[in-house]
Design a protein around this motif. Sequence first.
Motif, PDB file in Angstrom:
ATOM      1  N   SER A  99       0.826  -1.196   0.000  1.00  0.00           N
ATOM      2  CA  SER A  99       0.000   0.000   0.000  1.00  0.00           C
ATOM      3  C   SER A  99       0.864   1.251   0.000  1.00  0.00           C
ATOM      4  O   SER A  99       1.879   1.298   0.706  1.00  0.00           O
ATOM      5  N   SER A 100       0.447   2.259  -0.741  1.00  0.00           N
ATOM      6  CA  SER A 100       1.156   3.534  -0.731  1.00  0.00           C
ATOM      7  C   SER A 100       0.676   4.427   0.413  1.00  0.00           C
ATOM      8  O   SER A 100       1.206   5.515   0.619  1.00  0.00           O
ATOM      9  N   SER A 101      -0.326   3.945   1.151  1.00  0.00           N
ATOM     10  CA  SER A 101      -0.866   4.691   2.282  1.00  0.00           C
ATOM     11  C   SER A 101      -0.033   4.444   3.533  1.00  0.00           C
ATOM     12  O   SER A 101       0.656   3.429   3.654  1.00  0.00           O
ATOM     13  N   TRP A 102      -0.147   5.384   4.475  1.00  0.00           N
ATOM     14  CA  TRP A 102       0.510   5.198   5.769  1.00  0.00           C
ATOM     15  C   TRP A 102      -0.286   4.256   6.661  1.00  0.00           C
ATOM     16  O   TRP A 102       0.237   3.741   7.639  1.00  0.00           O
ATOM     17  N   ASN A 103      -1.569   4.052   6.294  1.00  0.00           N
ATOM     18  CA  ASN A 103      -2.408   3.197   7.124  1.00  0.00           C
ATOM     19  C   ASN A 103      -2.027   1.735   6.943  1.00  0.00           C
ATOM     20  O   ASN A 103      -2.026   1.221   5.830  1.00  0.00           O
ATOM     21  N   ILE A 104      -1.721   1.081   8.033  1.00  0.00           N
ATOM     22  CA  ILE A 104      -1.225  -0.285   7.963  1.00  0.00           C
ATOM     23  C   ILE A 104      -2.361  -1.310   7.918  1.00  0.00           C
ATOM     24  O   ILE A 104      -2.240  -2.356   7.300  1.00  0.00           O
ATOM     25  N   VAL A 105      -3.471  -1.021   8.536  1.00  0.00           N
ATOM     26  CA  VAL A 105      -4.499  -2.027   8.791  1.00  0.00           C
ATOM     27  C   VAL A 105      -5.579  -2.137   7.712  1.00  0.00           C
ATOM     28  O   VAL A 105      -6.049  -3.221   7.415  1.00  0.00           O
ATOM     29  N   LEU A 106      -5.978  -1.037   7.115  1.00  0.00           N
ATOM     30  CA  LEU A 106      -7.129  -1.030   6.216  1.00  0.00           C
ATOM     31  C   LEU A 106      -6.869  -1.788   4.912  1.00  0.00           C
ATOM     32  O   LEU A 106      -6.020  -1.410   4.106  1.00  0.00           O
ATOM     33  N   GLN A 107      -7.638  -2.837   4.693  1.00  0.00           N
ATOM     34  CA  GLN A 107      -7.461  -3.674   3.504  1.00  0.00           C
ATOM     35  C   GLN A 107      -7.700  -2.880   2.221  1.00  0.00           C
ATOM     36  O   GLN A 107      -7.020  -3.111   1.211  1.00  0.00           O
ATOM     37  N   ARG A 108      -8.642  -1.954   2.254  1.00  0.00           N
ATOM     38  CA  ARG A 108      -8.973  -1.207   1.034  1.00  0.00           C
ATOM     39  C   ARG A 108      -7.839  -0.282   0.588  1.00  0.00           C
ATOM     40  O   ARG A 108      -7.842   0.202  -0.541  1.00  0.00           O
ATOM     41  N   GLU A 109      -6.852  -0.061   1.443  1.00  0.00           N
ATOM     42  CA  GLU A 109      -5.712   0.787   1.082  1.00  0.00           C
ATOM     43  C   GLU A 109      -4.648   0.009   0.318  1.00  0.00           C
ATOM     44  O   GLU A 109      -3.718   0.598  -0.215  1.00  0.00           O
ATOM     45  N   TYR A 110      -4.782  -1.314   0.268  1.00  0.00           N
ATOM     46  CA  TYR A 110      -3.774  -2.150  -0.389  1.00  0.00           C
ATOM     47  C   TYR A 110      -4.189  -2.405  -1.835  1.00  0.00           C
ATOM     48  O   TYR A 110      -5.252  -2.975  -2.092  1.00  0.00           O
ATOM     49  N   HIS A 111      -3.316  -1.998  -2.754  1.00  0.00           N
ATOM     50  CA  HIS A 111      -3.655  -2.115  -4.173  1.00  0.00           C
ATOM     51  C   HIS A 111      -2.792  -3.121  -4.915  1.00  0.00           C
ATOM     52  O   HIS A 111      -3.111  -3.505  -6.029  1.00  0.00           O
ATOM     53  N   TYR A 112      -1.689  -3.525  -4.308  1.00  0.00           N
ATOM     54  CA  TYR A 112      -0.828  -4.531  -4.911  1.00  0.00           C
ATOM     55  C   TYR A 112      -0.973  -5.824  -4.114  1.00  0.00           C
ATOM     56  O   TYR A 112      -0.834  -5.822  -2.882  1.00  0.00           O
ATOM     57  N   TRP A 113      -1.215  -6.925  -4.833  1.00  0.00           N
ATOM     58  CA  TRP A 113      -1.453  -8.206  -4.182  1.00  0.00           C
ATOM     59  C   TRP A 113      -0.679  -9.314  -4.864  1.00  0.00           C
ATOM     60  O   TRP A 113      -0.536  -9.328  -6.101  1.00  0.00           O
ATOM     61  N   GLY A 114      -0.197 -10.258  -4.055  1.00  0.00           N
ATOM     62  CA  GLY A 114       0.414 -11.446  -4.591  1.00  0.00           C
ATOM     63  C   GLY A 114      -0.651 -12.484  -4.912  1.00  0.00           C
ATOM     64  O   GLY A 114      -1.846 -12.273  -4.671  1.00  0.00           O
ATOM     65  N   GLN A 115      -0.202 -13.620  -5.412  1.00  0.00           N
ATOM     66  CA  GLN A 115      -1.139 -14.674  -5.817  1.00  0.00           C
ATOM     67  C   GLN A 115      -1.541 -15.572  -4.653  1.00  0.00           C
ATOM     68  O   GLN A 115      -2.500 -16.339  -4.758  1.00  0.00           O
ATOM     69  N   GLY A 116      -0.805 -15.455  -3.560  1.00  0.00           N
ATOM     70  CA  GLY A 116      -1.132 -16.233  -2.376  1.00  0.00           C
ATOM     71  C   GLY A 116      -0.340 -17.520  -2.275  1.00  0.00           C
ATOM     72  O   GLY A 116       0.087 -18.093  -3.283  1.00  0.00           O
ATOM     73  N   THR A 117      -0.148 -17.954  -1.043  1.00  0.00           N
ATOM     74  CA  THR A 117       0.520 -19.224  -0.790  1.00  0.00           C
ATOM     75  C   THR A 117      -0.252 -19.962   0.300  1.00  0.00           C
ATOM     76  O   THR A 117      -0.676 -19.364   1.294  1.00  0.00           O
ATOM     77  N   GLN A 118      -0.454 -21.248   0.100  1.00  0.00           N
ATOM     78  CA  GLN A 118      -1.283 -22.038   1.013  1.00  0.00           C
ATOM     79  C   GLN A 118      -0.473 -22.444   2.248  1.00  0.00           C
ATOM     80  O   GLN A 118       0.637 -22.964   2.126  1.00  0.00           O
ATOM     81  N   VAL A 119      -1.069 -22.226   3.395  1.00  0.00           N
ATOM     82  CA  VAL A 119      -0.513 -22.705   4.665  1.00  0.00           C
ATOM     83  C   VAL A 119      -1.558 -23.632   5.281  1.00  0.00           C
ATOM     84  O   VAL A 119      -2.702 -23.225   5.505  1.00  0.00           O
ATOM     85  N   THR A 120      -1.146 -24.861   5.541  1.00  0.00           N
ATOM     86  CA  THR A 120      -2.051 -25.841   6.142  1.00  0.00           C
ATOM     87  C   THR A 120      -1.415 -26.364   7.417  1.00  0.00           C
ATOM     88  O   THR A 120      -0.294 -26.858   7.387  1.00  0.00           O
ATOM     89  N   VAL A 121      -2.153 -26.238   8.520  1.00  0.00           N
ATOM     90  CA  VAL A 121      -1.657 -26.687   9.817  1.00  0.00           C
ATOM     91  C   VAL A 121      -2.493 -27.880  10.255  1.00  0.00           C
ATOM     92  O   VAL A 121      -3.712 -27.751  10.448  1.00  0.00           O
ATOM     93  N   SER A 122      -1.843 -29.011  10.412  1.00  0.00           N
ATOM     94  CA  SER A 122      -2.556 -30.221  10.812  1.00  0.00           C
ATOM     95  C   SER A 122      -2.540 -30.380  12.329  1.00  0.00           C
ATOM     96  O   SER A 122      -1.566 -30.014  12.994  1.00  0.00           O
ATOM     97  N   SER A 123      -3.609 -30.925  12.847  1.00  0.00           N
ATOM     98  CA  SER A 123      -3.720 -31.087  14.306  1.00  0.00           C
ATOM     99  C   SER A 123      -3.158 -32.424  14.759  1.00  0.00           C
ATOM    100  O   SER A 123      -2.830 -33.282  13.957  1.00  0.00           O
TER     101      SER A 123
END
Length: 123
Positions: A99-123
């Motif tokens: 995000s180019s914003s100073w706000n760290i928390v607001l999702q709507r301020e983030y305009h660049y996104w990666g494709q994602g990576t899966q994290v699976t935690v087994s019990s």
Amino acid sequence: QVQLVESGGGLVQAGGPLRLSCAASGFTFSSYTMAWFRQAPGKEREFVVGISRSGENKFYRNSVKGRFTISRDNAKNTVYLQMNSLKPEDTAVYYCAGSSSWNIVLQREYHYWGQGTQVTVSS
């Protein structure tokens, strides 16, 4: 061309660690607030942790405080997420965002996104 490429996801047993990396290109990384979000099946995407441009300020969602650590290396254009003491409820696709914003928390301020990576935690 802006790119955020996450890596490091996988399958881990509960209580174990995992380290995610996000390599950025195509923009001035050091001028961007960076964050990790996650989305579990059937749930909305949620903020996990964010870091300011210099790395001085960090903000964590309550459920990961004390277990997750975000860091960044502006020389390498990379942001990291060290996850310890993982729980099954941490299972999700983890996304890196900028995000180019100073706000760290607001999702709507983030305009660049990666494709994602899966994290699976087994019990």
